[in-house]
Design a protein around this motif. Sequence first.
Motif, PDB file in Angstrom:
ATOM      1  N   GLU A  88       1.858   4.107  -3.673  1.00 46.47           N
ATOM      2  CA  GLU A  88       1.816   5.563  -3.792  1.00 46.47           C
ATOM      3  C   GLU A  88       3.127   6.126  -4.320  1.00 46.47           C
ATOM      4  O   GLU A  88       3.149   7.183  -4.925  1.00 46.47           O
TER       5      GLU A  88
ATOM      6  N   CYS B 263       0.826  -1.209   0.000  1.00 49.61           N
ATOM      7  CA  CYS B 263       0.000   0.000   0.000  1.00 49.61           C
ATOM      8  C   CYS B 263       0.861   1.262   0.000  1.00 49.61           C
ATOM      9  O   CYS B 263       0.575   2.218  -0.721  1.00 49.61           O
ATOM     10  N   GLU B 264       1.903   1.246   0.815  1.00 49.44           N
ATOM     11  CA  GLU B 264       2.778   2.414   0.880  1.00 49.44           C
ATOM     12  C   GLU B 264       3.541   2.614  -0.428  1.00 49.44           C
ATOM     13  O   GLU B 264       3.680   3.738  -0.918  1.00 49.44           O
TER      14      GLU B 264
END
Length: 90
Positions: A53, A49-50
Motif C-alpha cells: 500500500e 501487504c502493508e
Amino acid sequence: MKTSFASDLLTDPMSESSDTCEIPVEMIARFRELKHDINNSVGVMMALCELAERDPVHFSKLSSVIMERCPKMVAELQVFGTDLQKQQLR
C-alpha cells in the motif's frame, strides 16, 4: 480429550505426558525449525501487504523473497510430514 489438528501442531511435543509415544529429538528439532521458518515467512507476508500500500519498490523486493521461500517451506513440510508418519508406524 479430543483436540483439533491445529492445536496439535501448536503444542510443544516436549510438554506431552510420558504415556504418549516418544518423539525423537531430531524430529522435535526439525519441527521447531520448520515452525520458525513458517512464522518468519508469515511475518514477511504481513509486511508485504502493508508495504504494498505504501511503497512499490519494497513490495517488489519482499514478493521475490516470498516467491523463493514458499516452495521450499512446502517441500520441507511435506518431507517432515512423511517422516512423521513413518515414525508413527514404528
